[in-house]
Design a protein around this motif. Structure first.
Motif, PDB file in Angstrom:
ATOM      1  N   GLN A  95      66.268  66.978  67.185  1.00  0.00           N
ATOM      2  CA  GLN A  95      65.273  66.019  66.686  1.00  0.00           C
ATOM      3  C   GLN A  95      65.593  65.610  65.247  1.00  0.00           C
ATOM      4  OE1 GLN A  95      61.313  67.557  67.022  1.00  0.00           O
ATOM      5  NE2 GLN A  95      61.336  67.560  69.264  1.00  0.00           N
ATOM      6  N   LEU A  96      66.053  66.574  64.439  1.00  0.00           N
ATOM      7  CA  LEU A  96      66.432  66.248  63.059  1.00  0.00           C
ATOM      8  C   LEU A  96      67.528  65.188  63.034  1.00  0.00           C
ATOM      9  CD1 LEU A  96      66.623  69.605  61.039  1.00  0.00           C
ATOM     10  CD2 LEU A  96      64.916  67.825  60.858  1.00  0.00           C
ATOM     11  N   VAL A  97      68.547  65.413  63.838  1.00  0.00           N
ATOM     12  CA  VAL A  97      69.676  64.480  63.862  1.00  0.00           C
ATOM     13  C   VAL A  97      69.240  63.137  64.449  1.00  0.00           C
ATOM     14  CG1 VAL A  97      71.968  64.071  64.824  1.00  0.00           C
ATOM     15  CG2 VAL A  97      71.380  66.333  63.950  1.00  0.00           C
ATOM     16  N   ALA A  98      68.420  63.177  65.504  1.00  0.00           N
ATOM     17  CA  ALA A  98      67.977  61.946  66.166  1.00  0.00           C
ATOM     18  C   ALA A  98      66.952  61.174  65.348  1.00  0.00           C
ATOM     19  CB  ALA A  98      67.395  62.278  67.537  1.00  0.00           C
ATOM     20  N   SER A  99      66.399  61.789  64.329  1.00  0.00           N
ATOM     21  CA  SER A  99      65.355  61.129  63.538  1.00  0.00           C
ATOM     22  C   SER A  99      65.875  59.892  62.817  1.00  0.00           C
ATOM     23  CB  SER A  99      64.763  62.104  62.510  1.00  0.00           C
ATOM     24  OG  SER A  99      65.709  62.389  61.496  1.00  0.00           O
ATOM     25  N   GLY A 100      67.165  59.840  62.584  1.00  0.00           N
ATOM     26  CA  GLY A 100      67.737  58.707  61.873  1.00  0.00           C
ATOM     27  C   GLY A 100      67.583  58.808  60.369  1.00  0.00           C
ATOM     28  N   LEU A 101      67.038  59.909  59.907  1.00  0.00           N
ATOM     29  CA  LEU A 101      66.863  60.127  58.471  1.00  0.00           C
ATOM     30  C   LEU A 101      68.055  60.941  57.974  1.00  0.00           C
ATOM     31  CD1 LEU A 101      63.079  61.055  58.610  1.00  0.00           C
ATOM     32  CD2 LEU A 101      64.061  58.864  57.957  1.00  0.00           C
ATOM     33  N   SER A 102      68.892  60.298  57.191  1.00  0.00           N
ATOM     34  CA  SER A 102      70.137  60.948  56.763  1.00  0.00           C
ATOM     35  C   SER A 102      69.874  62.206  55.942  1.00  0.00           C
ATOM     36  CB  SER A 102      70.990  59.973  55.968  1.00  0.00           C
ATOM     37  OG  SER A 102      70.287  59.523  54.832  1.00  0.00           O
ATOM     38  N   SER A 103      68.772  62.246  55.227  1.00  0.00           N
ATOM     39  CA  SER A 103      68.483  63.428  54.415  1.00  0.00           C
ATOM     40  C   SER A 103      68.122  64.634  55.274  1.00  0.00           C
ATOM     41  CB  SER A 103      67.357  63.134  53.433  1.00  0.00           C
ATOM     42  OG  SER A 103      66.197  62.736  54.132  1.00  0.00           O
ATOM     43  N   LEU A 104      67.822  64.423  56.557  1.00  0.00           N
ATOM     44  CA  LEU A 104      67.518  65.540  57.452  1.00  0.00           C
ATOM     45  C   LEU A 104      68.724  65.932  58.309  1.00  0.00           C
ATOM     46  CD1 LEU A 104      63.928  64.608  58.674  1.00  0.00           C
ATOM     47  CD2 LEU A 104      64.591  66.136  56.823  1.00  0.00           C
ATOM     48  N   ALA A 105      69.653  65.027  58.485  1.00  0.00           N
ATOM     49  CA  ALA A 105      70.823  65.327  59.317  1.00  0.00           C
ATOM     50  C   ALA A 105      71.727  66.357  58.652  1.00  0.00           C
ATOM     51  CB  ALA A 105      71.597  64.048  59.613  1.00  0.00           C
ATOM     52  N   SER A 106      71.868  66.279  57.347  1.00  0.00           N
ATOM     53  CA  SER A 106      72.727  67.215  56.628  1.00  0.00           C
ATOM     54  C   SER A 106      72.219  68.659  56.738  1.00  0.00           C
ATOM     55  CB  SER A 106      72.838  66.787  55.167  1.00  0.00           C
ATOM     56  OG  SER A 106      73.603  67.701  54.440  1.00  0.00           O
ATOM     57  N   PRO A 107      70.917  68.933  56.498  1.00  0.00           N
ATOM     58  CA  PRO A 107      70.438  70.310  56.694  1.00  0.00           C
ATOM     59  C   PRO A 107      70.580  70.770  58.146  1.00  0.00           C
ATOM     60  CG  PRO A 107      68.832  69.060  55.424  1.00  0.00           C
ATOM     61  CD  PRO A 107      69.882  68.099  55.882  1.00  0.00           C
ATOM     62  N   ALA A 108      70.437  69.848  59.086  1.00  0.00           N
ATOM     63  CA  ALA A 108      70.586  70.221  60.498  1.00  0.00           C
ATOM     64  C   ALA A 108      71.988  70.742  60.765  1.00  0.00           C
ATOM     65  CB  ALA A 108      70.284  69.028  61.396  1.00  0.00           C
ATOM     66  N   ASN A 109      72.989  70.073  60.215  1.00  0.00           N
ATOM     67  CA  ASN A 109      74.374  70.525  60.399  1.00  0.00           C
ATOM     68  C   ASN A 109      74.610  71.869  59.720  1.00  0.00           C
ATOM     69  OD1 ASN A 109      75.006  68.240  61.878  1.00  0.00           O
ATOM     70  ND2 ASN A 109      75.583  67.077  60.055  1.00  0.00           N
ATOM     71  N   ALA A 110      74.041  72.052  58.546  1.00  0.00           N
ATOM     72  CA  ALA A 110      74.200  73.329  57.834  1.00  0.00           C
ATOM     73  C   ALA A 110      73.537  74.470  58.604  1.00  0.00           C
ATOM     74  CB  ALA A 110      73.605  73.221  56.434  1.00  0.00           C
ATOM     75  N   ILE A 111      72.385  74.199  59.187  1.00  0.00           N
ATOM     76  CA  ILE A 111      71.689  75.238  59.972  1.00  0.00           C
ATOM     77  C   ILE A 111      72.490  75.565  61.222  1.00  0.00           C
ATOM     78  CG2 ILE A 111      69.619  75.700  61.357  1.00  0.00           C
ATOM     79  CD1 ILE A 111      68.026  74.146  59.218  1.00  0.00           C
ATOM     80  N   ARG A 112      73.067  74.543  61.840  1.00  0.00           N
ATOM     81  CA  ARG A 112      73.887  74.788  63.041  1.00  0.00           C
ATOM     82  C   ARG A 112      75.080  75.686  62.719  1.00  0.00           C
ATOM     83  NH1 ARG A 112      72.753  69.369  65.288  1.00  0.00           N
ATOM     84  NH2 ARG A 112      71.559  69.799  67.158  1.00  0.00           N
ATOM     85  N   GLU A 113      75.685  75.467  61.569  1.00  0.00           N
ATOM     86  CA  GLU A 113      76.844  76.279  61.179  1.00  0.00           C
ATOM     87  C   GLU A 113      76.464  77.736  60.963  1.00  0.00           C
ATOM     88  OE1 GLU A 113      78.682  74.549  57.764  1.00  0.00           O
ATOM     89  OE2 GLU A 113      79.229  72.708  58.821  1.00  0.00           O
ATOM     90  N   ASP A 114      75.249  77.969  60.500  1.00  0.00           N
ATOM     91  CA  ASP A 114      74.803  79.333  60.218  1.00  0.00           C
ATOM     92  C   ASP A 114      73.627  79.707  61.126  1.00  0.00           C
ATOM     93  OD1 ASP A 114      75.222  81.639  58.838  1.00  0.00           O
ATOM     94  OD2 ASP A 114      74.102  81.034  57.045  1.00  0.00           O
ATOM     95  N   ARG A 115      73.710  79.253  62.385  1.00  0.00           N
ATOM     96  CA  ARG A 115      72.600  79.386  63.315  1.00  0.00           C
ATOM     97  C   ARG A 115      72.154  80.834  63.541  1.00  0.00           C
ATOM     98  NH1 ARG A 115      72.200  80.426  67.897  1.00  0.00           N
ATOM     99  NH2 ARG A 115      73.442  79.754  69.580  1.00  0.00           N
ATOM    100  N   LEU A 116      73.097  81.731  63.662  1.00  0.00           N
ATOM    101  CA  LEU A 116      72.737  83.132  63.924  1.00  0.00           C
ATOM    102  C   LEU A 116      71.908  83.715  62.781  1.00  0.00           C
ATOM    103  CD1 LEU A 116      76.044  84.467  65.517  1.00  0.00           C
ATOM    104  CD2 LEU A 116      73.900  83.859  66.664  1.00  0.00           C
ATOM    105  N   ALA A 117      72.289  83.420  61.568  1.00  0.00           N
ATOM    106  CA  ALA A 117      71.521  83.923  60.418  1.00  0.00           C
ATOM    107  C   ALA A 117      70.133  83.290  60.372  1.00  0.00           C
ATOM    108  CB  ALA A 117      72.274  83.631  59.126  1.00  0.00           C
ATOM    109  N   VAL A 118      70.036  82.010  60.715  1.00  0.00           N
ATOM    110  CA  VAL A 118      68.734  81.333  60.710  1.00  0.00           C
ATOM    111  C   VAL A 118      67.836  81.924  61.796  1.00  0.00           C
ATOM    112  CG1 VAL A 118      67.561  79.120  61.048  1.00  0.00           C
ATOM    113  CG2 VAL A 118      69.660  79.220  59.703  1.00  0.00           C
TER     114      VAL A 118
END
Length: 146
Positions: free
Chosen positions: A101-124
Motif C-alpha cells: 500500500q505504501l508503494v502503491a500510494s503514489g507518494l514518493s516520500s512513503l515509497a523510500s521507507p517501504a523499500n528500507a523496511i523490506r530490506e530489513d524486514r526480519l528486524a522490523v
C-alpha cells in the motif's frame, strides 16, 4: 487620538497596529474575523501519530479539517494509523500488504521507507512482535556520543 485613549486604559501596543486595525473601518469595510494560524508540520505529524482517543478536541477537529482538504495527507494518516494498529496488536502479519500500500500510494516520500523496511524486514517484524526494545540502550549510546 484612539491610540492615546487605549494607551491610557492600559494598551501597550504600537500606534501602527491600531492604525492598521481600524483602516478597514475608515474605508467602510467590515473588520476581518481573526484567522486561525495554520498548524506547523511538526504539529500535524504529532496529531497523526497520536492515538485518536488521546488527542484533544481542538487537534482532532483541526486534523479532520486538514484531512478533508488534503487527500495525500489523508492517505498518509490512514497508513500511519494502520502501522500503529500493527504495533498495538504486536501483529506483523499485515506488514507485507501494508508495504504494498505504501508503494502503491503514489507518494514518493512513503515509497523510500517501504523499500528500507523490506530490506530489513526480519528486524522490523521482530520489533513489531516482541515486547522488548532497545530504547534505553539507544539513549545511553546517544549520550555517550554527545
Amino acid at each position: 487620538m484612539l491610540h492615546q485613549e487605549i494607551v491610557a486604559k492600559g494598551y501597550g501596543g504600537h500606534y501602527q497596529r491600531v492604525k492598521m486595525a481600524i483602516a478597514p473601518l475608515r474605508r467602510g469595510l467590515p473588520i476581518d474575523t481573526p484567522r486561525e494560524r495554520p498548524p506547523s508540520p511538526r504539529q500535524v505529524a504529532r496529531w497523526i501519530s497520536t492515538t485518536p482517543p488521546r488527542r484533544g478536541l481542538h487537534p482532532t477537529e483541526a486534523l479532520r479539517r486538514l484531512l478533508e482538504h488534503c487527500p495525500e495527507l489523508d492517505q498518509t494518516h490512514t497508513l500511519v494509523r494502520q502501522f500503529a494498529a500493527m504495533l498495538d496488536a504486536r501483529d506483523a502479519a499485515p506488514l507485507p500488504d501494508w508495504l504494498d500500500q505504501l508503494v502503491a500510494s503514489g507518494l514518493s516520500s512513503l515509497a523510500s521507507p517501504a523499500n528500507a523496511i523490506r530490506e530489513d524486514r526480519l528486524a522490523v517484524v521482530q520489533g513489531i512482535t516482541t515486547p522488548f526494545n532497545s530504547g534505553v540502550n539507544e539513549g545511553r549510546i546517544t549520550d555517550l556520543k554527545l
